[in-house]
Scaffold this active site. Structure first.
Site, PDB file in Angstrom:
ATOM      1  N   GLY A 190      -5.858  22.226   4.473  1.00 54.00           N
ATOM      2  CA  GLY A 190      -4.797  22.186   5.481  1.00 54.00           C
ATOM      3  C   GLY A 190      -3.480  21.663   4.945  1.00 54.00           C
ATOM      4  CB  THR A 191      -0.641  20.066   6.747  1.00 54.29           C
ATOM      5  OG1 THR A 191      -0.446  21.154   7.651  1.00 54.29           O
ATOM      6  CG2 THR A 191       0.698  19.457   6.404  1.00 54.29           C
TER       7      THR A 191
ATOM      8  CG  HIS B 106      -6.042   8.209   7.810  1.00 52.65           C
ATOM      9  ND1 HIS B 106      -4.835   8.569   7.282  1.00 52.65           N
ATOM     10  CD2 HIS B 106      -5.789   7.175   8.638  1.00 52.65           C
ATOM     11  CE1 HIS B 106      -3.890   7.764   7.761  1.00 52.65           C
ATOM     12  NE2 HIS B 106      -4.439   6.924   8.601  1.00 52.65           N
TER      13      HIS B 106
ATOM     14  CG  HIS C 138      -5.758 -15.996  -9.362  1.00 51.33           C
ATOM     15  ND1 HIS C 138      -4.533 -15.890  -8.721  1.00 51.33           N
ATOM     16  CD2 HIS C 138      -5.509 -16.585 -10.562  1.00 51.33           C
ATOM     17  CE1 HIS C 138      -3.595 -16.418  -9.490  1.00 51.33           C
ATOM     18  NE2 HIS C 138      -4.155 -16.840 -10.621  1.00 51.33           N
TER      19      HIS C 138
END
Ligand code: NAI
Length: 481
Positions: free
Chosen positions: A39-40, A329, A451
């Site tokens: 699709g698009t 989505h 971290h």
């Protein structure tokens, strides 16, 4: 006539996912698509724009290299970038076709429409096209107990804008230009307009955005749209806000001269190319939907219930043609909901936690409620953390940006977040997970973050809402709203 449990009309993110999920659920499935799959999103939207976005970002790094680097002369070949984009698109669309085949979904390449229905099934007519494997048949019919309508949307056209697809173009053609226009006017400073302004200005176009409303990205948090306005300004993107376009005249056919945009105020602006990105229209005509009594709502979108079923039993609708934001989505999620309900797995949908991203430089990410939204009660606090205070962001030389979270006053649950900065859509993905499970700021704090990562911005901004951000000098209990 071949009969299926499910026939899907349209092979975009709603349709192909609905087809795959139906097959996974053990049903016999057919899918009708007149173009390539995806699709698009895959062919003319999310993916091709992100390839150009990524190249534009690379170019911005070459132009302003990280500290300690000296980049000598460099140039680019935009045509080759477009070739690369086309290759990636082909790989991905071909991948979808292979997935469908692997799940034994029967593919019909052509234009489909509903030609009849009774209590047991729907009859679909298909005009096969050049992609079809069987070149001897032009027209065929199949029947299915259930249908999923997922035909998507196309760029909105206004007759006085005279889109000639050459000098006055839509996002579809903008993705296939092989040369960068020297001057470019973008009509509409929404999501598509701003993503293209970012790309083309980086590649050297002189860009002007003409926006009807008082600001570009007017549906975003005011701080975010202000941030992007400032970033665009620093890159010499001209923004004419509160300006209404009256008409557009394409460039003369001989290639000499420019396209002309006339505002309702009488002002005229000229450019080599004009991209019209003022919204999208639904691909619902000619599908025979009215003939079987499928109803649309006051916005012209197909009416559905919380299970994605229309007013006609067994007929489901998904993606851009129903209410909700036009996001790939969200469309795929619709497809899964429809497929599960068809298979008897009762599922209701909820779009409360629907993240979205806009790929400007830096990008924007948002989920849930934002300040100024109607659904926001007065009992919330905000927490905020800046990229400039995150070690990884500094290591990456990506110190511009911030993340802001909205926290319910009493429960301390996260009710929304928005941010702008490097990879912020990935940070929003974590917040979306916490929101999905009804998480509080303490759940975020209890989640150990690696971290050094940008993800450490998430707990810091959440805890800032109660004045307890660790690495912030002035973290105070946020103002009560
Ligand atoms: P949009 O609705 O986001 O923006 C259109 C803009 O054009 C608005 O700001 C509007 O005020 C302005 N406008 C309307 N008429 C105008 C006129 N006559 N003159 C000047 N300005 C005018 O629509 P857009 O950008 O075309 O995108 C369409 C859809 O595609 C959106 O729903 C968007 O969510 C979706 N999309 C999402 C992306 C993402 O999530 N990253 C990327 C691209 C599209």
């Amino acid at each position: 006539m071949e009969n299926f449990d499910v026939c899907v009309l349209g092979g975009g993110p709603a349709g192909y996912v609905g087809a795959l999920k139906s097959a996974i659920n053990g049903l016999s499935v057919a899918i009708i698509e007149k173009d390539r799959f995806g699709g698009t999103c895959l062919n003319r939207g999310c993916i091709p724009t992100k390839i150009l976005y990524s190249k534009a970002k690379y170019l911005s790094r070459l132009k302003a290299p990280e500290r300690g680097f000296i980049v000598g002369e460099f140039s680019f070949n935009y045509g080759e970038i477009i070739d690369y984009k086309d290759e990636v698109v082909l790989t991905l669309t071909g991948g979808v076709e292979k997935l469908l085949k692997a799940r034994k979904v029967k593919i019909f390449y052509g234009s489909g429409r509903v030609v009849g229905s009774n209590d047991n099934d729907f009859r679909l007519g298909i005009t096969l096209n050049e992609y079809s494997a069987d070149k001897n048949i032009e027209e065929t019919q199949i029947s299915a107990k259930n249908i999923i309508i997922a035909t998507g949307s196309s760029p909105l056209m206004i007759s006085s804008f005279n889109i000639d697809h050459k000098s006055v173009i839509t996002s579809d053609e903008a993705l296939s230009l092989r040369e960068i226009p020297e001057s470019l006017i973008i009509i509409g400073g929404g999501v598509i307009g701003c993503e293209f302004a970012n790309i083309f200005s980086e590649f050297g176009s002189n860009v002007k955005i003409i926006e009807l409303l008082p600001s570009i990205l007017s549906t975003e948090d005011v701080e975010i749209s202000r941030f992007i306005r400032k970033a665009f300004k620093s890159r010499n993107i001209d923004m004419l806000n509160g300006a209404e376009v009256g008409s557009i005249v394409p460039a003369p056919a001989n290639g000499k001269g420019k396209a002309a945009v006339t505002l309702k105020s009488g002002e005229i602006f000229e450019a080599d190319k004009v991209i019209v990105s003022i919204g999208r229209r639904l691909n619902t005509s000619g599908l025979g939907l009215e003939d079987i009594g499928i109803k649309t709502n006051e916005r012209g979108r197909i009416s559905i219930d919380s299970r994605n079923e229309t007013n006609i039993k067994g007929a489901y609708a998904c993606g851009d043609i129903i209410d909700g934001p036009m996001l790939a989505h969200k469309a795929s999620f619709d497809g899964i909901i429809a497929a599960d309900n068809i298979a008897g797995i009762n599922r209701e949908k909820n779009y409360d936690v629907l993240p979205r991203s806009i790929y400007t430089n830096p990008p924007i990410g948002t989920v849930g409620l934002k300040e100024g939204d109607d659904g926001l009660s007065s009992d919330y606090n905000t927490g905020r953390f800046s990229y400039a205070a995150n070690g990884m962001a500094l290591a990456m030389e990506e110190k511009e940006g911030f993340l802001k979270v909205l926290v319910e006053e009493n429960s301390k649950k996260i009710i929304g977040a928005t941010g702008v900065g490097a990879d912020v859509p990935e940070l929003i993905a974590e917040i979306a997970s916490h929101m999905h499970y009804g998480g509080t700021i303490f759940d975020i704090e209890s989640t150990i973050h690696s971290h050094p990562t940008l993800s450490e911005i998430v707990p810091e901004s959440a805890l800032d809402s109660i004045g307890e951000a660790i690495h912030k000098f002035n973290s105070r209990a946020a103002k009560k709203h």
